[in-house]
Each structure stands twice: as C-alpha cells, then as structure tokens.
Design a protein around this motif. Structure first.
Motif, PDB file in Angstrom:
ATOM      1  N   ILE A   1      16.010 -16.718 -27.105  1.00  0.00           N
ATOM      2  CA  ILE A   1      15.187 -17.061 -25.942  1.00  0.00           C
ATOM      3  C   ILE A   1      14.162 -18.105 -26.364  1.00  0.00           C
ATOM      4  N   PHE A   2      14.327 -19.344 -25.960  1.00  0.00           N
ATOM      5  CA  PHE A   2      13.404 -20.446 -26.255  1.00  0.00           C
ATOM      6  C   PHE A   2      13.122 -20.585 -27.743  1.00  0.00           C
ATOM      7  N   GLY A   3      14.049 -20.196 -28.591  1.00  0.00           N
ATOM      8  CA  GLY A   3      13.824 -20.270 -30.026  1.00  0.00           C
ATOM      9  C   GLY A   3      12.721 -19.359 -30.513  1.00  0.00           C
ATOM     10  N   LEU A   4      12.360 -18.349 -29.711  1.00  0.00           N
ATOM     11  CA  LEU A   4      11.202 -17.528 -30.025  1.00  0.00           C
ATOM     12  C   LEU A   4      11.572 -16.052 -30.168  1.00  0.00           C
ATOM     13  N   VAL A   5      12.292 -15.534 -29.203  1.00  0.00           N
ATOM     14  CA  VAL A   5      12.602 -14.107 -29.198  1.00  0.00           C
ATOM     15  C   VAL A   5      14.016 -13.896 -29.721  1.00  0.00           C
ATOM     16  N   ASN A   6      14.164 -12.936 -30.666  1.00  0.00           N
ATOM     17  CA  ASN A   6      15.490 -12.597 -31.174  1.00  0.00           C
ATOM     18  C   ASN A   6      16.079 -11.489 -30.306  1.00  0.00           C
ATOM     19  N   GLY A   7      17.171 -11.762 -29.648  1.00  0.00           N
ATOM     20  CA  GLY A   7      17.794 -10.704 -28.864  1.00  0.00           C
ATOM     21  C   GLY A   7      18.382 -11.249 -27.587  1.00  0.00           C
ATOM     22  N   PHE A   8      19.566 -10.694 -27.227  1.00  0.00           N
ATOM     23  CA  PHE A   8      20.230 -11.141 -26.003  1.00  0.00           C
ATOM     24  C   PHE A   8      19.620 -10.492 -24.764  1.00  0.00           C
ATOM     25  N   ALA A   9      18.948  -9.337 -24.940  1.00  0.00           N
ATOM     26  CA  ALA A   9      18.609  -8.519 -23.779  1.00  0.00           C
ATOM     27  C   ALA A   9      17.695  -9.234 -22.804  1.00  0.00           C
ATOM     28  N   LEU A  10      16.841 -10.161 -23.278  1.00  0.00           N
ATOM     29  CA  LEU A  10      15.914 -10.815 -22.367  1.00  0.00           C
ATOM     30  C   LEU A  10      16.544 -12.004 -21.648  1.00  0.00           C
ATOM     31  N   ASN A  11      17.754 -12.359 -22.032  1.00  0.00           N
ATOM     32  CA  ASN A  11      18.469 -13.399 -21.307  1.00  0.00           C
ATOM     33  C   ASN A  11      18.828 -12.863 -19.921  1.00  0.00           C
ATOM     34  N   PRO A  12      18.412 -13.568 -18.837  1.00  0.00           N
ATOM     35  CA  PRO A  12      18.664 -13.024 -17.496  1.00  0.00           C
ATOM     36  C   PRO A  12      20.146 -12.810 -17.197  1.00  0.00           C
TER      37      PRO A  12
END
Lengths: 347, 203
Positions: free
Chosen positions: A192-203
């Motif tokens: 997410i924006f090169g900041l958050v590790n993880g698929f879950a926050l991808n809408p």
C-alpha cells in the motif's frame, strides 16, 4: 543446517536427520502453542462472560491445559462394541496428523520454512481437504446416530466452504503472481503506497480477506458454524463416542487447525513475517515475532466471534456459503483480473 | 536409490489399494481404499516432477469427488449378498474390458517407443526452469486456448444438463425470503392498544 548434517553424516542420512530435527522443531512448539492457546481462549471467554476463567492450576492458571492433558491421558479409551474398531481408532489420528502436516509450508521468517515448494498454497488446499475424512470416518465408524448426522453435516459444510476459500486464495495468488507462500509474503512488502506491508488494506482484496476469515471459521467447524458439534442437537457430534487420548487428539487437531487458519490469514493478508509498516527500525524485531503477533490477533478475533455470535441454523450456513460467498468471490476474481490486466499486464 | 524406493512403495500401494477397492466387503471401506489409491497416484506424479497435477489430483479427487462418494455410500443401505451375486456373471465382461485397456496401453507405449523422436518434435518441450503451473498456463491460454474454452463449454453444458435432469419443481413448500424478513418492521406486524379493563380486545 541441512548442509552441515550432510557433510557430517553423508548425503541421504544427513538430509533425513536435519529434516527430522526441523519437523520436531515445528511440531513440538506447535503442541505447546495449542495448549497455551486453549488456556488463552478459555480466559478470553471468561472475560467476555464476566467470569474468571481457569485461574487455579499454576500461576494465573497457566498450567490448566497440561492438567487437562494429564487427566485425559490417564483415561481409558472406550471403543463401542458395535463400532468399526480399526477405523474408529484411525480417524482421530488422521485429524491430528493432517493438522500437523499443513505447517510444513508456512514461512516463519525470511527463508525460515521447512519445505519451500512452488505449489505451497495448493498443498495447503490439498492437505486440508483430507481433514474432513477424520470427521467423516469418526461419524460413520462410531455406528451411532448423532456422530453420523454430524459427519454428514461436516462433509457438506467443509466441501461448500472450500469452494469459496479456493476462490479467495486465487485472488491473492493473482496479486502475488505465485503459489509459493514465501513469495506471497514478499509480494506484500510495501504493497500500500510503499508503506504498509499486507494485502488486506488493498480495497480490492479487503472483501476477500473478510470472506476468508468467515470461511475459515466454517472450515474449521468453529462457532458460529459449529453445527457438527452442536450440543443442543447432536450431543458432541462426531466426538460423542470418543474418550481418553482419542478425544484429546481431536481437541488438539481442532486447535492446531484453527491456528493454521490464523497463520494462513496472517501470511496471505496481513504480510506474514513482515512488520506491519515498511520502516527500517521495525525490521530489527525478528520476523517470527511479527508472525506470532499476527496469528495471535487472528486467534483473538476467532475467540471473540465464538464468545459473542450465536450459532447459525444449518440451512443458513449453506445459504451463506453457496448463495453469498461463492457469487461474491467469483465476481471479485473477475474484478481483480480485470484490474491487473489494466495496470500490470497492459503492455 | 531413494527415488526408486519411493516409486516401488507408491506403485505397490497403488495396486494393492486398487485390488482392495473391488475386493473389500464393505462399500465404505472400498471408498477409503480408493482414496488411498488416489494418494499413491499423486505420489507417483510427484516423482515425475508434475507437482501441479499431483496437487490437483488430491484437491479434486480426494477433496471433492471421494467426499461425495463417501457421503452417498455411507447413507446407502447396501445388501452385500446381492452385490456379490452378479460377480461371476459380469466377470467375462470385466476381463474383456481389462484386456482392451491393457492392449491399448501396450500400443500407446509401443508407439511412443518406436517414434519417440517424431513424437518429441510434435509435442511442446518441457521447460525445466519455470514451475509447471506456469508452463501449463502458458500453453493452455495461448496455443490451446480454443480447445480449452471448448472443454469449458462442454463442462458448462454438462452442468446445466445435470440440473435440468434432476431438478423437479415441488409444490407446497414455503421457502424463506430473507430480504422480506429483514425488511419487516414491528409496526407492520404489531399494534399497541390501550383497552379499558373488562371490554375485551378486538382481533
């Protein structure tokens, strides 16, 4: 480590010894984790119901699970006279074994995985589909009405929810571009924006992760989908005729399965052993600690749901699986592949 | 050495469980032996380096097909004596089928051995550097796309056919309409009245 043993003991034997040690290094802590997680869950339920929960055996009741284990180990295993003896005893072993072998492909850290195979996710699907036989064989071989009903329910329920789990996993695989669990974890780095590790926050993936969580509860037969052991209708379901260690194997297997589903959820959606934020100081904490924290958070959600949500009716369980989750996950597969065609593969 | 050992282990177990499928007295045991057979077949696939096919075999056959077999067989009340009655009568037919299969296999292997060079030119070479999921996908969705979609259509037709053949419209059932139930409000179904004592209630 494998290489060191191979130089010491020769190629074949060294490989065997090294892998044996690695298997034990996963299986034994797993059993310890299951014992502690059962204690933890009982404390959670106590807190949710404004009770104390187990607090007598050992400091804070920490040794409760071991006391229970000792008690169960000393009990007699009663085989009903009309039961099919061999199958009756094989069934709990099957459930327990399947719950253990699934952990072979879970990455605990960078390169920390017992078997780094290309088809890791398919291996999970394949091995977990064997899990239903432990329940079905138990229900049939007990030769008793309630276990039999329970076995039929379990078979239908697990097959139904495996379908939606399969589609959810396909969505993740499309984003990661691999069936290998280590590569799926690495694909989530800075997603997410090169900041958050993880698929879950991808809408595009968030709905799938919710579906996965709920399907995982149904797949492991946990509340609110514990129709296979609904005590108001089926006594204890497929476990009714079991006692002693045979019963304990079901208990351990069930919780090892729940932990595995939480680990899978953490690996596929919450970034596995990566820290939640892609920020250098956070990488100083070992990856295995992040993974365990994520597994524990997932498990807390599981017991939260179990403590607060009432049980579904059986036709509602089936309706949710086939008429709601299946269409949604199918549409989402089309959406995700369309999005990836437009962005990643458009050239 | 260990591969040869694994091959003979899987192969012997496969044949033994296949024999037990047809010789087991209890149909539930037959299905369980069948499942063991599937497993050993998957093991053989793994030895060939076809890990995708092996996993698919377990997911589809063990995870779905055999569960449904077991589901149906567990619920059936089967008369074993009647089941065995036809054995001698159908034996020649079964032997004939087995012979046809064996001859076909010998022909196929023979043709492969005889013209392996020609065959190899017609087939797509097996890439060793990509996982075989990717290799299969590359072929299936480019070179064999129309055949693949044709197979998909056949499956769809079979699916619709199965529904049409087995579906019967039953009268006299009252299925739930969930959205209607959710939409229903208390004021649609109940009313509050303040009736004086001793006058009864109008229903």
């Amino acid at each position: 480590m494998t290489a060191w043993f191979q130089t010491q003991l020769g190629d074949g034997l060294g490989w065997f010894v090294a892998n044996l040690i690695l298997v034990l290094a996963i299986a034994l802590p797993l059993m310890l984790a299951v014992a502690m997680i059962i204690y933890g869950e009982r404390r959670f339920w106590g807190a949710f119901a404004l009770r104390r929960g187990p607090n007598v055996v050992g400091p804070f009741g920490l040794l409760q699970s071991f006391a229970d284990g000792l008690k169960v180990a000393l009990q007699e295993i009663i085989v009903p006279s009309a039961a099919n003896k061999a199958l009756f005893l094989i069934a709990p072993i099957l459930t327990f074994t399947v719950a253990q072998i699934l952990w072979a492909v879970i990455p605990f850290g960078d390169k920390m995985v017992l078997s780094d195979i290309n088809v890791g996710l398919l291996y999970i699907l394949a091995a977990s589909s064997i899990g239903v036989y432990g329940v079905m064989i138990a229900g049939w071989s007990s030769n008793s009405k309630y276990p039999f009903y329970s076995a039929l329910r379990a078979a239908a329920q697990m097959v139904s929810y495996e379908v939606s789990i399969g589609f959810v996993l396909l969505g993740v695989v499309m984003f990661a571009g691999s069936f290998n669990l280590s590569e799926i974890v690495l694909a989530q780095k800075g997603h997410i924006f090169g900041l958050v590790n993880g698929f879950a926050l991808n809408p595009l993936i968030f709905p799938l992760s919710v579906i996965f969580m709920i399907s995982a509860m149904a797949e492991t037969g946990r509340a609110p989908f514990d129709l296979t052991e609904a005590e108001s209708e089926l006594v204890a379901g497929y476990q009714t005729e079991y006692s002693g260690m045979a019963f304990a194997l079901y208990w351990l297997g069930e919780y090892a399965n729940v932990l595995l589903m939480c680990a899978l959820n953490a690996t596929l959606f919450w970034g596995g052993w990566l820290p939640p934020i892609d920020w250098a100081p956070l990488y100083l904490v070992p990856g295995i600690i992040w993974l365990f924290a994520k597994i524990f958070l997932g498990f807390f959600i599981f017991s939260w749901v179990k403590a607060t949500v009432p049980r579904y009716r059986y036709d509602q369980v089936m309706r949710l699986g086939w008429k709601i989750f299946l269409p949604i996950s199918l549409i989402w597969i089309v959406l995700i592949s369309g999005y990836l065609m437009l962005t990643r593969y458009s050239a | 050495m260990i591969q040869a050992f694994a091959f003979y282990l899987f192969a012997t177990m496969l044949i033994a469980s296949a024999v037990l499928v047809i010789s087991a007295r209890n149909p539930v045991h037959s299905v369980l032996w069948l499942i063991l057979g599937f497993f050993n077949a998957a093991g053989l696939m793994l030895l060939l380096g076809a890990e995708f096919i092996a996993m698919l075999l377990v997911i589809v056959y063990v995870g779905a097909v055999a569960v449904l077999f077991l589901f149906v067989v567990m619920m059936l009340d089967i008369d074993f004596a009647e089941l065995r009655a036809g054995f001698v009568r159908y034996l020649p037919f079964g032997l004939l089928l087995a012979m046809v299969l064996a001859v076909e296999m010998i022909f196929a292997v023979g043709a492969w051995k005889a013209g392996s060079l020609e065959m190899a030119q017609r087939l797509v070479p097996i890439p060793s550097d990509v996982p075989n999921i990717e290799a299969i996908g590359d072929l299936l969705y480019t070179r064999y796309l129309y055949v693949f979609e044709g197979a998909g259509l056949v499956l769809l037709v079979a699916l619709i056919g199965a529904i049409v053949l087995t579906h019967r419209a039953r009268g006299g059932i009252r299925p739930q309409n969930i959205s209607e139930q959710v939409k229903r409000r208390p004021q649609d179904a109940t009313r509050n009245i303040d009736q004086p004592v001793g006058q009864g209630v109008e229903l």
